[in-house]
Scaffold this active site. Structure first.
Site, PDB file in Angstrom:
ATOM      1  N   GLY A  33      -8.479 -42.945 -14.022  1.00 55.92           N
ATOM      2  CA  GLY A  33      -8.720 -41.735 -14.823  1.00 55.92           C
ATOM      3  C   GLY A  33      -8.351 -40.487 -14.032  1.00 55.92           C
ATOM      4  N   GLU A  89     -12.770 -42.060 -20.911  1.00 57.14           N
ATOM      5  CA  GLU A  89     -13.917 -42.968 -21.080  1.00 57.14           C
ATOM      6  C   GLU A  89     -13.917 -43.885 -19.866  1.00 57.14           C
ATOM      7  OE1 GLU A  89     -16.167 -42.846 -23.366  1.00 57.14           O
ATOM      8  OE2 GLU A  89     -15.254 -41.500 -24.827  1.00 57.14           O
ATOM      9  N   GLY A 129     -10.978 -46.730 -18.948  1.00 58.42           N
ATOM     10  CA  GLY A 129     -10.749 -47.550 -17.757  1.00 58.42           C
ATOM     11  C   GLY A 129     -11.552 -47.030 -16.581  1.00 58.42           C
ATOM     12  N   SER A 130     -11.052 -47.288 -15.390  1.00 61.62           N
ATOM     13  CA  SER A 130     -11.822 -46.987 -14.180  1.00 61.62           C
ATOM     14  C   SER A 130     -11.673 -45.522 -13.746  1.00 61.62           C
ATOM     15  CB  SER A 130     -11.357 -47.903 -13.048  1.00 61.62           C
ATOM     16  OG  SER A 130     -10.024 -47.583 -12.716  1.00 61.62           O
ATOM     17  N   GLU A 183     -16.287 -41.241 -28.088  1.00 62.21           N
ATOM     18  CA  GLU A 183     -15.695 -42.201 -29.011  1.00 62.21           C
ATOM     19  C   GLU A 183     -16.806 -42.655 -29.943  1.00 62.21           C
ATOM     20  OE1 GLU A 183     -12.664 -42.671 -29.438  1.00 62.21           O
ATOM     21  OE2 GLU A 183     -11.527 -43.210 -27.648  1.00 62.21           O
TER      22      GLU A 183
HETATM   23  P1  NAD Z   1      -8.155 -49.747 -14.837  1.00 65.08           P
HETATM   24  O1  NAD Z   1      -8.405 -48.302 -14.636  1.00 65.08           O
HETATM   25  O2  NAD Z   1      -7.715 -50.552 -13.694  1.00 65.08           O
HETATM   26  O3  NAD Z   1      -7.057 -49.970 -15.963  1.00 65.08           O
HETATM   27  C1  NAD Z   1      -7.218 -49.459 -17.265  1.00 65.08           C
HETATM   28  C2  NAD Z   1      -5.851 -49.290 -17.893  1.00 65.08           C
HETATM   29  O4  NAD Z   1      -5.137 -48.273 -17.183  1.00 65.08           O
HETATM   30  C3  NAD Z   1      -4.976 -50.541 -17.850  1.00 65.08           C
HETATM   31  O5  NAD Z   1      -4.269 -50.646 -19.068  1.00 65.08           O
HETATM   32  C4  NAD Z   1      -4.029 -50.237 -16.701  1.00 65.08           C
HETATM   33  O6  NAD Z   1      -2.804 -50.905 -16.821  1.00 65.08           O
HETATM   34  C5  NAD Z   1      -3.848 -48.745 -16.861  1.00 65.08           C
HETATM   35  N1  NAD Z   1      -3.388 -48.042 -15.661  1.00 65.08           N
HETATM   36  C6  NAD Z   1      -3.554 -48.381 -14.367  1.00 65.08           C
HETATM   37  N2  NAD Z   1      -3.002 -47.460 -13.561  1.00 65.08           N
HETATM   38  C7  NAD Z   1      -2.462 -46.509 -14.357  1.00 65.08           C
HETATM   39  C8  NAD Z   1      -1.783 -45.285 -14.116  1.00 65.08           C
HETATM   40  N3  NAD Z   1      -1.525 -44.852 -12.887  1.00 65.08           N
HETATM   41  N4  NAD Z   1      -1.410 -44.547 -15.177  1.00 65.08           N
HETATM   42  C9  NAD Z   1      -1.685 -44.945 -16.430  1.00 65.08           C
HETATM   43  N5  NAD Z   1      -2.321 -46.104 -16.719  1.00 65.08           N
HETATM   44  C10 NAD Z   1      -2.711 -46.870 -15.695  1.00 65.08           C
HETATM   45  O7  NAD Z   1      -9.496 -50.316 -15.487  1.00 65.08           O
HETATM   46  P2  NAD Z   1      -9.818 -51.820 -15.876  1.00 65.08           P
HETATM   47  O8  NAD Z   1     -10.099 -52.569 -14.625  1.00 65.08           O
HETATM   48  O9  NAD Z   1      -8.775 -52.332 -16.821  1.00 65.08           O
HETATM   49  O10 NAD Z   1     -11.145 -51.652 -16.740  1.00 65.08           O
HETATM   50  C11 NAD Z   1     -12.398 -51.631 -16.191  1.00 65.08           C
HETATM   51  C12 NAD Z   1     -12.905 -50.217 -16.100  1.00 65.08           C
HETATM   52  O11 NAD Z   1     -12.897 -49.614 -17.388  1.00 65.08           O
HETATM   53  C13 NAD Z   1     -14.331 -50.154 -15.640  1.00 65.08           C
HETATM   54  O12 NAD Z   1     -14.486 -49.094 -14.741  1.00 65.08           O
HETATM   55  C14 NAD Z   1     -15.098 -49.878 -16.929  1.00 65.08           C
HETATM   56  O13 NAD Z   1     -16.346 -49.279 -16.745  1.00 65.08           O
HETATM   57  C15 NAD Z   1     -14.143 -49.004 -17.659  1.00 65.08           C
HETATM   58  N6  NAD Z   1     -14.417 -49.009 -19.100  1.00 65.08           N
HETATM   59  C16 NAD Z   1     -14.918 -47.879 -19.685  1.00 65.08           C
HETATM   60  C17 NAD Z   1     -15.238 -47.888 -21.048  1.00 65.08           C
HETATM   61  C18 NAD Z   1     -15.805 -46.678 -21.741  1.00 65.08           C
HETATM   62  O14 NAD Z   1     -15.756 -46.641 -22.955  1.00 65.08           O
HETATM   63  N7  NAD Z   1     -16.338 -45.706 -21.024  1.00 65.08           N
HETATM   64  C19 NAD Z   1     -15.015 -49.046 -21.783  1.00 65.08           C
HETATM   65  C20 NAD Z   1     -14.488 -50.164 -21.154  1.00 65.08           C
HETATM   66  C21 NAD Z   1     -14.181 -50.139 -19.803  1.00 65.08           C
END
Ligand code: NAD
Length: 483
Positions: A238, A255, A233-234, A462
């Site tokens: 993270g 990731e 995620g973002s 991964e």
């Molecule tokens: P996000 O960080 O907003 O959310 C990702 C996940 O984390 C969701 O399931 C969300 O519900 C959960 N989440 C949110 N807050 C949390 C917390 N405090 N504790 C635990 N979990 C929590 O990201 P997004 O908007 O869903 O995805 C887009 C981002 O993901 C982009 O930055 C993208 O680059 C990244 N991404 C990375 C990869 C990789 O393999 N490196 C792959 C796909 C997406």
């Protein structure tokens, strides 16, 4: 279709059963292509999480996966792959509607998910330790043990394939897994539970819970009952997870996002660059962590490259994902606002929109395919992840300048080199700060090639054989033979 959907409500897959979650809470899922209601998803809360954690621990302690012969575990995973293909048509349509992506891309996700289970299923009986020579008085060897309970948090851009990317190696290694689906498009991932159910995965070995990140996700990652966190995620999320994991000292795989640059030298094949650009920034409306969100082009071919890129962008068909157009919507109104606002900042730093630059006035959440030219590499738009169909072109004069610009962000997920000069391709690939470098084809590679970040793009890998070792820890056993 099993009990996955009841009265239009997608449920949680809790230790082999379908449950509604806590207190009747639910989330409405919207079609980004037209704003229509796709369905509802039952939300898990703390009570359901506690049950999932307990079931996962019990499954691990019973040895549901680890007492099974590894080859048999591999067979179970091959069966999951077959069952995923069995739900792919129905699942892809659901995924297309809830995420906005094209139907063919949604289908690719299910196919890729099946391939992860085949690939890592084939490794279940090949996780071999080492024997270490200590002389005649000792026997010493290492074994790879699963962590136990792996908590996996999945983003919305590729919910099905990213879930499989982490679940399959974790399972091959014998871990129990709890997956938290993304709140914007949780339904197709919840449906993956149907494939697990049909493949007769031991109850408790895998649960898939729907929940809000800041609630369910946060409770998962701070729990001392979790042995490993896998987060995709973002960067801000993270960072929050790493802080939460610090207390119980839970190992975490990160990731995260990217701002990846393609570097096109004067001898680059522009046809190749354009076809890479099309998939690199317009596939899934640019909502790809490894998107080609910056394009650095040698000044001698820069004007032609920008012109061709703008023509490509302007020529894309636009439509609902079910029509398999060249450009699909972004995931939500909020995402569209963010993409448009960041794109608008480009003008303040002297860039111009060679194509697009703003949202498309039509139903759904569509950003015009945007080529920004003459972007200052230090500008916000060239430094921050946009996560939309927007890329930044900047000219360069020397190889050293191009490398410095490509490496000049806080991220380091992937990078690309476009040249016909093999020596230069090698030289530049080695100097680019990224976990993966594509030469002459963006997204070259696949499930067997390791993938992951440097810097704020995260750590751990991964995909590929290497990823499996993120899901085990090494134990050394040293035996004295002296008496
Ligand atoms: P996000 O960080 O907003 O959310 C990702 C996940 O984390 C969701 O399931 C969300 O519900 C959960 N989440 C949110 N807050 C949390 C917390 N405090 N504790 C635990 N979990 C929590 O990201 P997004 O908007 O869903 O995805 C887009 C981002 O993901 C982009 O930055 C993208 O680059 C990244 N991404 C990375 C990869 C990789 O393999 N490196 C792959 C796909 C997406």
């Amino acid at each position: 279709m099993s009990a996955f959907l009841k009265d239009g409500l997608a449920r949680n897959y809790l230790a082999g059963a379908w449950v509604e979650g806590d207190g009747g809470a639910r989330i409405a899922v919207e079609d980004p292509g037209n704003g229509q209601h796709v369905g509802d998803c039952a939300l898990a809360g703390e009570e359901t999480l506690a049950k999932a954690l307990e079931a996962a621990r019990a499954s691990f302690e019973r040895g549901d996966l680890t007492a099974m012969k590894p080859a048999r575990r591999g067979q179970l995973m091959q069966r999951i792959a077959a069952e995923i293909r069995g739900i792919a048509d129905e699942g892809a349509e659901l995924l297309c509607r809830e995420s906005g992506k094209s139907l063919s891309a949604a289908h690719d996700e299910f196919e890729e998910a099946a391939q992860y289970f085949e690939y890592y299923g084939g490794m279940a009986d090949k996780i071999e330790g080492k024997s270490i020579p200590l002389g005649p008085d000792y026997a010493d060897y290492t074994v790879y043990e699963p962590y136990g309970v792996s908590a996996q948090i999945v983003p919305w851009n590729f919910p099905v394939s990213i879930a499989a990317r982490s679940l399959a190696p974790a399972m091959a290694a014998g871990n129990s897994v709890i997956i938290k689906s993304p709140e914007l498009d949780p339904m197709a991932l919840a449906m993956l539970g149907v494939a697990l159910e049909r493949a007769e995965v031991p109850a408790g070995a895998v649960s898939i819970l729907n929940g809000i990140g800041a609630e369910l996700g946060a409770r998962m990652v701070e729990s001392p009952a979790v042995d490993q966190i896998v987060f995709t995620g973002s960067v801000p999320t993270g960072q929050a997870i790493l802080r939460a994991a610090a207390n119980p000292v839970t190992p975490a795989l990160m990731e995260l996002g990217g701002k990846s640059a393609a570097v096109a030298f004067e001898d680059a094949n522009l046809d190749t660059l354009m076809s890479s650009l099309q998939s690199g920034i317009f596939y899934n409306a640019g909502q790809v962590c490894s998107a080609m969100s910056r394009v650095l082009v040698h000044r001698s071919i820069y004007a032609e490259a920008v012109e061709r890129a703008a023509a490509l962008a302007n020529g894309l068909s636009v439509g609902h994902g079910l029509e398999n157009p060249g450009l699909t919507p972004v995931i939500s109104a909020r995402q569209l606002d963010g993409v448009e606002t960041l794109t608008a900042t480009a003008r303040q730093s002297g860039a111009r929109a060679a194509s697009g630059g703003a949202r498309l006035e039509r139903e759904g959440y569509f950003m015009a395919p945007t080529i920004l030219a003459d972007v200052d590499p230090a500008a916000r738009v060239a430094q921050e992840e946009i996560f939309g169909p927007v890329t930044c072109f900047t000219p360069f004069d020397t190889e050293a300048e191009a490398i410095a610009m490509a490496n000049g962000t806080e991220f380091g997920l992937v990078a690309g080199v476009f040249t016909r000069d093999l020596a230069r391709a090698h030289r530049v690939a080695h100097r680019l700060r990224a976990g993966q470098v594509f030469v002459n084809e963006w997204f070259a590679g696949g499930i067997s090639t390791p993938f992951g970040g440097v810097g704020k793009s995260g750590f751990g890998r991964e995909k590929g054989l290497e990823a499996l070792y993120n899901y085990v820890r090494t134990k050394n056993i040293a035996i004295s033979l002296k008496g």
